[in-house]
Write a protein that holds these residues in place. Structure first.
Motif, PDB file in Angstrom:
ATOM      1  N   VAL A 199       0.845  -1.194   0.000  1.00 43.99           N
ATOM      2  CA  VAL A 199       0.000   0.000   0.000  1.00 43.99           C
ATOM      3  C   VAL A 199       0.880   1.242   0.000  1.00 43.99           C
ATOM      4  CG1 VAL A 199      -1.828   1.254   1.206  1.00 43.99           C
ATOM      5  CG2 VAL A 199      -1.761  -1.257   1.280  1.00 43.99           C
ATOM      6  N   PRO A 200       0.792   2.114  -1.006  1.00 46.70           N
ATOM      7  CA  PRO A 200       1.636   3.320  -1.056  1.00 46.70           C
ATOM      8  C   PRO A 200       1.243   4.324   0.014  1.00 46.70           C
ATOM      9  CG  PRO A 200       0.035   3.329  -2.836  1.00 46.70           C
ATOM     10  CD  PRO A 200      -0.094   1.997  -2.170  1.00 46.70           C
ATOM     11  N   LEU A 201       2.103   5.328   0.215  1.00 46.35           N
ATOM     12  CA  LEU A 201       1.874   6.323   1.258  1.00 46.35           C
ATOM     13  C   LEU A 201       0.576   7.095   1.035  1.00 46.35           C
ATOM     14  CD1 LEU A 201       2.719   7.871   3.745  1.00 46.35           C
ATOM     15  CD2 LEU A 201       4.267   9.235   2.328  1.00 46.35           C
ATOM     16  N   GLU A 202       0.298   7.471  -0.216  1.00 46.73           N
ATOM     17  CA  GLU A 202      -0.945   8.189  -0.501  1.00 46.73           C
ATOM     18  C   GLU A 202      -2.153   7.375  -0.048  1.00 46.73           C
ATOM     19  OE1 GLU A 202      -1.439  11.132  -1.616  1.00 46.73           O
ATOM     20  OE2 GLU A 202       0.268  11.801  -2.798  1.00 46.73           O
ATOM     21  N   MET A 203      -2.104   6.070  -0.307  1.00 51.69           N
ATOM     22  CA  MET A 203      -3.218   5.202   0.088  1.00 51.69           C
ATOM     23  C   MET A 203      -3.307   5.085   1.612  1.00 51.69           C
ATOM     24  SD  MET A 203      -5.791   3.481  -0.926  1.00 51.69           S
ATOM     25  CE  MET A 203      -5.501   3.235  -2.678  1.00 51.69           C
ATOM     26  N   GLN A 204      -2.135   5.050   2.289  1.00 52.38           N
ATOM     27  CA  GLN A 204      -2.141   4.991   3.752  1.00 52.38           C
ATOM     28  C   GLN A 204      -2.855   6.204   4.337  1.00 52.38           C
ATOM     29  OE1 GLN A 204      -1.136   2.649   5.733  1.00 52.38           O
ATOM     30  NE2 GLN A 204       0.091   1.307   4.435  1.00 52.38           N
ATOM     31  N   MET A 205      -2.592   7.376   3.765  1.00 51.80           N
ATOM     32  CA  MET A 205      -3.244   8.589   4.261  1.00 51.80           C
ATOM     33  C   MET A 205      -4.741   8.567   3.974  1.00 51.80           C
ATOM     34  SD  MET A 205      -0.464  11.615   3.564  1.00 51.80           S
ATOM     35  CE  MET A 205      -0.340  11.327   1.808  1.00 51.80           C
ATOM     36  N   GLN A 206      -5.126   8.017   2.804  1.00 43.89           N
ATOM     37  CA  GLN A 206      -6.542   7.908   2.487  1.00 43.89           C
ATOM     38  C   GLN A 206      -7.239   6.953   3.449  1.00 43.89           C
ATOM     39  OE1 GLN A 206      -7.935   9.832  -0.054  1.00 43.89           O
ATOM     40  NE2 GLN A 206      -9.806   9.200   1.002  1.00 43.89           N
ATOM     41  N   MET A 207      -6.544   5.874   3.799  1.00 46.36           N
ATOM     42  CA  MET A 207      -7.098   4.918   4.762  1.00 46.36           C
ATOM     43  C   MET A 207      -7.269   5.561   6.135  1.00 46.36           C
ATOM     44  SD  MET A 207      -4.911   1.534   3.627  1.00 46.36           S
ATOM     45  CE  MET A 207      -5.365   0.598   5.075  1.00 46.36           C
ATOM     46  N   GLN A 208      -6.366   6.498   6.487  1.00 41.72           N
ATOM     47  CA  GLN A 208      -6.489   7.185   7.766  1.00 41.72           C
ATOM     48  C   GLN A 208      -7.764   8.023   7.812  1.00 41.72           C
ATOM     49  OE1 GLN A 208      -4.625   6.409  10.111  1.00 41.72           O
ATOM     50  NE2 GLN A 208      -4.642   7.986  11.685  1.00 41.72           N
ATOM     51  N   ILE A 209      -8.113   8.664   6.700  1.00 39.51           N
ATOM     52  CA  ILE A 209      -9.366   9.419   6.645  1.00 39.51           C
ATOM     53  C   ILE A 209     -10.561   8.474   6.772  1.00 39.51           C
ATOM     54  CG2 ILE A 209     -10.842  10.819   5.138  1.00 39.51           C
ATOM     55  CD1 ILE A 209      -8.568  12.385   6.343  1.00 39.51           C
ATOM     56  N   MET A 210     -10.473   7.321   6.130  1.00 33.13           N
ATOM     57  CA  MET A 210     -11.560   6.344   6.241  1.00 33.13           C
ATOM     58  C   MET A 210     -11.706   5.852   7.681  1.00 33.13           C
ATOM     59  SD  MET A 210     -10.774   4.206   2.731  1.00 33.13           S
ATOM     60  CE  MET A 210     -12.013   2.956   3.082  1.00 33.13           C
ATOM     61  N   LYS A 211     -10.556   5.685   8.381  1.00 26.21           N
ATOM     62  CA  LYS A 211     -10.627   5.295   9.794  1.00 26.21           C
ATOM     63  C   LYS A 211     -11.320   6.376  10.604  1.00 26.21           C
ATOM     64  CE  LYS A 211      -6.514   2.336  10.184  1.00 26.21           C
ATOM     65  NZ  LYS A 211      -5.152   2.221  10.799  1.00 26.21           N
ATOM     66  N   ALA A 212     -11.016   7.630  10.298  1.00 28.28           N
ATOM     67  CA  ALA A 212     -11.663   8.732  11.023  1.00 28.28           C
ATOM     68  C   ALA A 212     -13.174   8.663  10.854  1.00 28.28           C
ATOM     69  CB  ALA A 212     -11.116  10.075  10.525  1.00 28.28           C
ATOM     70  N   GLN A 213     -13.608   8.381   9.648  1.00 29.10           N
ATOM     71  CA  GLN A 213     -15.050   8.331   9.383  1.00 29.10           C
ATOM     72  C   GLN A 213     -15.700   7.126  10.050  1.00 29.10           C
ATOM     73  OE1 GLN A 213     -14.765   8.389   5.119  1.00 29.10           O
ATOM     74  NE2 GLN A 213     -15.072  10.606   4.984  1.00 29.10           N
ATOM     75  N   THR A 214     -15.054   5.977   9.975  1.00 24.69           N
ATOM     76  CA  THR A 214     -15.659   4.752  10.539  1.00 24.69           C
ATOM     77  C   THR A 214     -15.509   4.690  12.057  1.00 24.69           C
ATOM     78  OG1 THR A 214     -13.598   3.550  10.087  1.00 24.69           O
ATOM     79  CG2 THR A 214     -15.333   3.429   8.434  1.00 24.69           C
ATOM     80  N   SER A 215     -14.335   5.101  12.580  1.00 24.52           N
ATOM     81  CA  SER A 215     -14.123   5.069  14.035  1.00 24.52           C
ATOM     82  C   SER A 215     -14.659   6.314  14.712  1.00 24.52           C
ATOM     83  CB  SER A 215     -12.627   4.926  14.356  1.00 24.52           C
ATOM     84  OG  SER A 215     -12.103   3.726  13.829  1.00 24.52           O
ATOM     85  N   GLY A 216     -14.886   7.365  13.919  1.00 25.95           N
ATOM     86  CA  GLY A 216     -15.543   8.544  14.457  1.00 25.95           C
ATOM     87  C   GLY A 216     -14.634   9.569  15.090  1.00 25.95           C
ATOM     88  N   PHE A 217     -13.326   9.565  14.779  1.00 30.82           N
ATOM     89  CA  PHE A 217     -12.480  10.605  15.367  1.00 30.82           C
ATOM     90  C   PHE A 217     -12.226  11.713  14.352  1.00 30.82           C
ATOM     91  CE2 PHE A 217      -9.547   7.132  14.077  1.00 30.82           C
ATOM     92  CZ  PHE A 217      -8.756   7.793  13.140  1.00 30.82           C
ATOM     93  N   ALA A 218     -11.854  12.863  14.872  1.00 33.01           N
ATOM     94  CA  ALA A 218     -11.615  14.029  14.027  1.00 33.01           C
ATOM     95  C   ALA A 218     -10.309  13.872  13.256  1.00 33.01           C
ATOM     96  CB  ALA A 218     -11.560  15.295  14.882  1.00 33.01           C
ATOM     97  N   THR A 219     -10.188  14.565  12.131  1.00 30.69           N
ATOM     98  CA  THR A 219      -8.974  14.497  11.325  1.00 30.69           C
ATOM     99  C   THR A 219      -7.859  15.312  11.988  1.00 30.69           C
ATOM    100  OG1 THR A 219      -9.578  16.436  10.023  1.00 30.69           O
ATOM    101  CG2 THR A 219     -10.325  14.270   9.214  1.00 30.69           C
ATOM    102  N   SER A 220      -6.643  15.099  11.520  1.00 27.19           N
ATOM    103  CA  SER A 220      -5.476  15.758  12.117  1.00 27.19           C
ATOM    104  C   SER A 220      -5.596  17.276  12.067  1.00 27.19           C
ATOM    105  CB  SER A 220      -4.199  15.312  11.395  1.00 27.19           C
ATOM    106  OG  SER A 220      -4.006  13.927  11.529  1.00 27.19           O
ATOM    107  N   GLY A 221      -6.083  17.809  10.934  1.00 22.93           N
ATOM    108  CA  GLY A 221      -6.181  19.256  10.804  1.00 22.93           C
ATOM    109  C   GLY A 221      -7.125  19.869  11.810  1.00 22.93           C
ATOM    110  N   LEU A 222      -8.317  19.286  11.971  1.00 19.83           N
ATOM    111  CA  LEU A 222      -9.251  19.819  12.960  1.00 19.83           C
ATOM    112  C   LEU A 222      -8.699  19.647  14.369  1.00 19.83           C
ATOM    113  CD1 LEU A 222     -12.011  21.080  13.586  1.00 19.83           C
ATOM    114  CD2 LEU A 222     -12.868  18.753  13.889  1.00 19.83           C
ATOM    115  N   CYS A 223      -8.014  18.534  14.613  1.00 22.44           N
ATOM    116  CA  CYS A 223      -7.435  18.308  15.941  1.00 22.44           C
ATOM    117  C   CYS A 223      -6.456  19.422  16.302  1.00 22.44           C
ATOM    118  CB  CYS A 223      -6.719  16.955  15.984  1.00 22.44           C
ATOM    119  SG  CYS A 223      -7.840  15.544  16.055  1.00 22.44           S
ATOM    120  N   VAL A 224      -5.569  19.776  15.379  1.00 21.26           N
ATOM    121  CA  VAL A 224      -4.590  20.825  15.652  1.00 21.26           C
ATOM    122  C   VAL A 224      -5.283  22.169  15.848  1.00 21.26           C
ATOM    123  CG1 VAL A 224      -2.650  22.137  14.708  1.00 21.26           C
ATOM    124  CG2 VAL A 224      -2.708  19.654  14.468  1.00 21.26           C
TER     125      VAL A 224
END
Length: 800
Positions: free
Chosen positions: A135-160
């Motif tokens: 899985v390339p880095l771009e895909m890893q970051m996309q998966m992180q957004i999907m985790k945010a949506q499914t697990s329900g946590f805020a994204t890094s930008g909003l967190c900061v």
């Protein structure tokens, strides 16, 4: 509009919903960080997608200023809404705090390894994942957004953005108000307070569960929970939680991107550009002066708060910067017991991160300019020296690394050298953490050993930096006198490390040479870390295993460097405070027999040809493996001189009793090599040469005196077969042993070797009558005793 306004109880998993469906979420969402969320319109895609390797730093910083201004405008807009609501009344103020608290609670899954981009394995685990996973880095970051949506946590930008907004709310709280910020706040049960506390109820505390329960009773009985909590305490505790949930995971992501940019610079330019672009957008915010200033102000509050909780009677002193006495204590306050342990872990980790991502030669991170230097040094020293407060040896080891790094800065170094509190506490703290990391656990033996050694290296570097200073030297002597058992364990660990590390390095070097000589270079490649059982690849162990066992050459170099460092530390202690070594015969014997004599014998004794440099015309491999035999020989010779200056008779007598490593020819050869290579000053060479001549003369005379002596069995130590110097009774087994032998055993085991029942040094009972008989026997047979403590003799040197 806000969680809390509708009466809904904040729940884990609400973070994404608050980001995407609430007014505050909509206001605070615009960011340069969330590349995978904004895709082609993201800041990285627009500004940092191509040609980064050829971009000038000025060009990059110009874009970062633009991005930073945009985010600060977002915060200003948010503040224009928040400020009136905070002033509108208690209900409105509670609703604002409730929204931020709900966001933190809803996003707390970010702190779990499964929801971190590096899977909780740190930068090395992240690099391994990128290198080996399809899985390339771009895909890893996309998966992180999907985790945010499914697990329900805020994204890094909003967190900061949200954390920064909370920091702005904390800014009006000044250091003198630290005493009002409620260490017992986590014990409150009001509905609004529980909103603020959220997941911290499940966080491990510094105290055990039973201690926390007892503290709750104490706080209630003292009336600490009677009055309603005030807004400053609420927002302060909310900020501590937000730091843990919203800030630290994002800073870890940034660290991973920095590591990936460097690692893939030559291997995969595309991955490098992606990682570097991500780091640059993170840096636009996390590296900005405004953010670091607010973060530094907040951390100053937290450091003063933690120290005040540990020393409630001195809380105002810490806040005012007028601390006297010591930050080392045996007493653990109720205020300290209830605090979540992640508070200190987060501070140390963030300071590690900002230090490690700083470009070489650029100096320390700007964050350190905003931190109160005295508070930081006091807190780090507190972590080092209070194992009953901070029970995690890894954290204490990291604190030593942090302290060592701080001393490179002139402001911090001045305080270390001149503050009475720090001068009194740093050396004892280092000694205690040096011993504490002996308890680090890893499943694979060599991983555990290396982790322990890695944690000890900065401690030893600190010793070498501060021991030449008179105040710290005085603290070393005081600690050795007032805490003899702790100090003896420290010296025992130090000497064991030196011997083991050098033996491992030299043995590995010999094996490498043999394999290369026999044309078996292929055998130098050990199994890769991926072939090791899963239970041997936990935590930091994976990387240590890969470095140490998969590459014997790296293993050899690493152990040579560690051994040289440990010997150098022992040299510093021998030079600055030799009396603390010679006052305890068991420690002196350990140093001379097991460490110095053993290393000297290996360097210039019968086996030295195994380590001889390649023949003339061949390239020496000493530098490749960091093997410095000349420097080692010099330090060992000087250590003999240092301790002999304190009590030459005792030192020489102890050396002659070493039947394993002491050889007169070896010592004489050491003198010849030092003279021939001019490796030592003329005065030191003369002193060592005289010492060796007297030593060998003593050994010869002792051999003659003992030729026909039969020693009564009850004069001999039952384990070592030596004439006992100070016979003592072990009350648990009714056995008599020599004090130095049993004390050395207790340093490692704390039990009676004959029945394994608990045993401490204070339990040993002196046998004065038997000791007098031994003294008379030695005088009668003309055995040179040296002094009152110099009666030991190896049975192998006695007649049958």
């Amino acid at each position: 509009m806000m969680a809390g306004a509708s009466g809904a109880v904040p729940q884990p998993g609400m973070g994404w919903r608050l980001q995407s469906e609430s007014l505050f979420g909509w206001i605070l969402s615009p960011t340069c960080i969330d590349t995978a969320l904004y895709k082609e319109q993201s800041a990285r895609s627009v500004h940092f997608s191509r040609g980064l390797a050829s971009r000038s730093r000025a060009s990059v910083e110009s874009v970062q200023r633009l991005l930073r201004d945009t985010v600060q405008e977002v915060l200003r807009q948010g503040s224009s809404i928040v400020a009136p609501l905070l002033r509108a009344g208690e209900a409105s103020r509670n609703a604002v705090v409730g929204w931020f608290a709900a966001l933190v609670t809803g996003s707390q899954a970010r702190t779990k390894s499964a929801n971190m981009m590096d899977q909780g394995q740190g930068p090395q685990g992240f690099l391994s994942m990128l290198e080996n996973a399809p899985v390339p880095l771009e895909m890893q970051m996309q998966m992180q957004i999907m985790k945010a949506q499914t697990s329900g946590f805020a994204t890094s930008g909003l967190c900061v953005n949200s954390f920064w907004a909370i920091l702005e709310l904390v800014k009006p709280i000044k250091l003198p108000q630290v005493t009002t910020l409620e260490p017992f706040y986590l014990l409150r049960e009001g509905p609004h307070d529980k909103e603020v506390i959220g997941g911290f109820l499940e966080e491990p505390r510094f105290g055990e569960t039973s201690e926390v329960e007892a503290t709750k009773e104490y706080a209630t009985s003292k009336g600490h929970l009677k009055d309603p909590s005030k807004f400053p305490a609420q927002i302060f505790w909310l900020a501590i939680r937000a730091f843990h949930v919203l800030c630290v995971p994002v800073m870890k992501e940034n660290l991973c991107m920095v590591a990936a940019a460097g690692f893939f610079q030559q291997k995969n330019p595309a991955v490098m550009e992606t990682a570097l672009g991500e780091h640059l957008v993170y840096e636009a915010i996390l590296g900005s002066s405004a953010f670091l200033g607010d973060l530094g102000t907040f951390l100053n509050l937290v450091m003063a708060f933690c120290l005040g909780a540990a020393f409630p009677e001195k809380a105002a002193e810490f806040a005012a910067g007028k601390v006297l006495g010591s930050v080392l204590t045996e007493e653990v306050s109720p205020q300290w017991l209830v605090l979540p342990s992640c508070i200190l872990e987060d501070i140390v980790e963030v300071l590690e991160i900002v230090t490690s991502i700083q470009p070489p030669g650029k100096g320390p991170s700007e964050l350190f300019l905003h931190l109160d230097a005295q508070l930081l040094l006091l807190l780090v020293t507190f972590i080092l020296g209070n194992g009953q407060h901070v029970k995690n040896p890894n954290l204490r080891g990291k604190a030593a690394t942090l302290l060592k790094g701080l001393t490179a800065n002139s402001n911090y170094r001045h305080l270390v050298e001149n503050s009475p509190v720090l001068a009194n506490d740093i050396v004892p703290g280092c000694i205690r953490v040096f011993t504490a990391v002996e308890k680090t656990k890893q499943s694979f033996y060599d991983i555990r050993m290396q982790l322990k050694y890695q944690l000890r290296i900065p401690i030893m570097e600190l010793f070498e930096r501060v021991l030449p200073l008179e105040a710290h030297k005085k603290a070393l002597k005081s600690f050795a006198t007032e805490n003899p058992d702790e100090f003896l364990k420290f010296l025992n660990n130090l000497m064991n490390d030196a011997t083991m590390q050098l033996e491992e390095g030299m043995d590995t070097l010999i094996e490498i040479r043999r394999l290369m000589r026999e044309g078996k270079e292929a055998e130098l490649t050990r199994p890769a870390a991926s072939s090791v059982a899963e239970d041997e690849q936990t935590g930091e162990g994976t990387d240590l295993y890969a470095r140490s066992r998969a590459d014997p050459k790296a293993h050899c170099k690493q152990y040579m460097q560690m051994g040289h460092r440990t010997i150098s530390t022992l040299w510093s202690i021998s030079r600055e405070a030799p009396m603390v070594i010679i006052t305890k015969l068991n420690v002196l014997q350990q140093m001379l027999h097991n460490c110095l004599n053993s290393c000297l014998d290996r360097l210039v004794g019968p086996r030295c040809l195994e380590l001889k440099a390649p023949q003339k015309g061949q390239v020496s491999d000493f530098e490749e493996y960091s093997f410095k035999p000349k420097e080692l020989l010099q330090m060992i010779a000087e250590m003999y001189v240092f301790v002999a200056r304190a009590d030459k008779e005792k030192v020489q007598k102890t050396i002659t009793e070493d039947g394993r490593s002491y050889r007169p020819k070896t010592f004489q050869k050491a003198v010849s090599i030092l003279r021939r290579e001019q490796m030592i000053s003329a005065d030191m060479l003369q002193e060592f040469s005289t010492f060796v001549q007297e030593l060998n003369d003593l050994a010869e005379s002792q051999e003659a005196a003992l030729a026909n002596v039969t020693v009564p069995d009850d004069f001999l130590d039952p384990i070592m077969s030596e004439i006992m110097v100070d016979p003592v009774l072990l009350p648990t087994s009714n056995t008599i042993m020599d004090r130095k032998v049993i004390e050395r055993h207790i340093m490692s085991n704390d039990d009676d070797p004959f029945n394994r029942k608990p045993l401490a040094v204070k339990d040993l009972l002196p046998q004065t009558e038997l000791r007098d008989k031994i003294v008379d026997f030695c005088k009668q047979h003309g055995i040179v005793m040296g002094n009152e403590s110099g009666l030991e003799h190896k049975m192998s040197r006695m007649g049958d």
